[in-house]
Every structure is written in structure tokens, then in C-alpha cells.
Design an enzyme around this catalytic site. Structure first.
Site: not given
Ligand code: NAP
Length: 282
Positions: A51, A95, A118
Site C-alpha cells: 500500500k 490493517q 476502508d
């Protein structure tokens, strides 16, 4: 002839468009993505590095904040609250998975919905599930919809079968397809006669993490999207679909690796820019 989707090609096209847009901003005012990484799960480290690599490539400022396995839930939430207050932070990503002693829902919901890159906070989920517009859509489902749209695959009126009902992939994807007027069936580990259902799919999406979809489980000419990604017994990266056998019977199929995975990265970067643009309008 079967179309085999090239996820890296579409990812690079999207990233290049984002790079050109971001190049117009002063460096200190560029979008910023802050990633929280807890523990030493090797797969998570690889995902986070990836990422960061792509963020750097397109001019998004990215920072990884690493905590050891024994960190307290409070310490992570405190960090998230600092980022919520910090105007230079555009997007926050935690994460997953988190160690067991940490309540994932509490941590995720500490993120301000405007910085929830997200789309996993209750606020953004509620918007999605009520047919409204979240600040951003979850990255992998957004990537799947992009694959369908970019390839002119009609969603409205089609029977979409989604296998998997996780918060991260299956559920939001099913809802996004429903919001686009597909007729959606969601399957899971307790579904009986799975192949009877998959054989009726115009669009079959598998998000399980096990080799599950064989040639006798699909309707001829359907669209097959493989979200699953795991290592097989020979340590090779593979997906849920028996690609070699299924591909000739499908009109369109995504490979693993190189299919949905690159699209998740593209979505993360485009979500960061979307949050940036929305925050500058607030
Ligand atoms: P997850 O939380 O483990 O969910 C797996 C889902 O599969 C569950 O809903 C489970 O049903 C269902 N399932 C398990 N065995 C099944 C069976 N035999 N038949 C039908 N359904 C079954 O996983 P996830 O986070 O959604 O991820 C799914 C896969 O996608 C994993 O391989 C993951 O690595 C991959 N993934 C890929 C990307 C990418 O960018 N390519 C991104 C995210 C995830 P129950 O609910 O009944 O347990």
C-alpha cells in the site's frame, strides 16, 4: 472467447489518472494516508508495504504506525483520535486482522467516518446498507464493481451470486450489487446445494479463501470474479476458482493473482483522494 481480466493493467491506468490529479497539489498539501499495523503477521506486513509503495508512486504521503502485539486497545484508539483531529491526515486505515485481545469494532469505529478509507465504520456501513452514499465504499467491493463497469458487464437485472458474507467483502459487495439493481443471492458455509445456486448465476463472485468453484458449478457464458487469495499446498498463490478448468466455460474471468487484488490497491488510493476532495469541501 473468454476474456481474462488484467487487474494490473486497470490498476495502473487508475493510478496514473490519480497521479496526474495529485501532481497539481503542493507537496505539503497532498493527501495523506496513515496506516496502523499491529503485531508481526507477515502477510499484513507485505500488504502494508505494498500500500505504501503505491501511495508513494502516485504522490500520496503515507505513514505506517507500527505497534507490537501486546499494545492495548486504548493506545490504538488514542492514536486514531489524534489522527482524527490532525487536519493533515486525510485517511486512516487499520490493517486487519488485529490481535485477539483488541476489539476490532471499537477500534474501527474510533475512526472518524470522514477519514475511514476502508468504509468500515458503522456510519459508512449504515449509509451503504440503507441505500445512501457512504463517504467511500469498501476497497475490495469497490474494485469488483469497477471491474464489471470497466468491462461493460451489465449489473442491473442480472442474478449475482456472492459467496462469502464477511464485513470486509461479501456483505458490502452484495449490498452494492443490490443498490445497482442486481438480483443478489448470498451464500456462506451453511448454504446447502451450493452448486445448484452457483449454476444460476450470471455473475458469480467468490470471496471465501478455499478452492471451491469447479467447472461443473457455473453456467456457460457467465462472469466469474475470484476474490479469494491464499497459498496452496505448494505455497503458490491461488484463488477460490479452479481457473484452468472454469475459464473455457465462462465469458469473463478474473485470475489470481493479478485480478481483484490489484483493484483493491487502486480503490484504496482513489478512496484516499475522494476523502481528500470531500474534506476540502466541508
Ligand atoms: P472471511 O471473513 O474468512 O469470510 C469467508 C466467507 O466464506 C465466510 O462468509 C464463510 O461463511 C464463507 N465460507 C467458508 N467456507 C465456505 C464454503 N465451504 N462454502 C461457502 N462459503 C464458505 O474472509 P474475507 O475477509 O471475506 O476474505 C475472503 C477471501 O478473499 C480470502 O481468501 C481473502 O484473502 C480474500 N481477500 C482478497 C482481497 C483482495 O484484494 N483480492 C481482499 C480481501 C480479501 P460463514 O460466514 O458461514 O463462516
Amino acid at each position: 472467447m473468454t476474456i481474462i481480466f488484467d487487474g494490473k493493467k486497470l490498476r495502473d491506468k487508475i493510478l496514473n489518472e490519480l497521479r496526474l490529479k495529485i501532481a497539481n497539489f503542493d507537496y505539503s498539501k497532498r493527501p495523506r494516508l496513515d496506516v496502523i499495523l499491529v503485531g508481526d503477521d507477515p502477510a499484513s506486513k507485505i500488504y502494508v508495504n505494498n500500500k505504501r509503495k503505491f501511495a508513494d508512486k502516485i504522490g500520496i504521503r503515507s505513514y505506517v504506525h507500527t505497534f507490537n502485539n501486546s499494545v492495548s486497545e486504548d493506545a490504538i484508539i488514542k492514536k486514531i483520535k489524534e489522527f482524527n483531529e490532525d487536519k493533515s491526515v486525510t485517511a486512516i486505515l487499520v490493517q486487519l486482522p488485529l490481535p485477539e485481545h483488541i476489539n476490532k469494532y471499537k477500534v474501527i469505529n474510533a475512526i472518524s467516518p470522514q477519514k475511514d478509507v476502508d468504509g468500515l465504520t458503522d456510519y459508512n456501513k449504515m449509509k451503504l446498507y440503507s441505500g445512501g452514499t457512504p463517504f467511500v465504499y469498501p476497497c475490495t467491493p469497490k474494485g469488483v464493481i469497477k471491474i464489471l463497469d470497466e468491462n461493460n458487464i451489465k449489473i442491473e437485472g442480472k442474478h449475482a451470486v456472492v459467496i462469502g458474507r464477511s464485513d470486509l467483502v461479501g456483505r458490502p459487495l452484495a449490498q452494492m450489487l443490490l443498490n445497482r439493481n442486481a438480483t443478489v443471492t448470498v451464500c456462506h458455509s451453511k448454504t446447502e446445494s451450493l452448486s445448484n445456486i452457483t449454476k444460476t448465476a450470471d455473475i458469480l463472485i467468490s470471496a471465501v479463501g478455499k478452492k471451491l468453484i469447479g467447472e461443473n458449478m457455473i453456467k456457460s457464458g457467465c462472469v466469474v470474479i475470484d476474490v479469494g487469495i491464499f497459498k496452496d499446498e505448494n505455497d503458490q498463490t491461488t484463488g477460490d476458482v479452479d481457473f484452468g478448468k472454469v475459464k473455457s466455460n465462462a465469458d469473463f474471468i478474473t485470475p489470481v493473482p493479478g485480478g481483484v487484488g490489484p483493484m483493491t490497491i487502486a480503490s484504496l488510493m482513489s478512496n484516499t483522494l475522494e476523502l481528500y476532495n470531500k474534506s476540502s469541501r466541508l
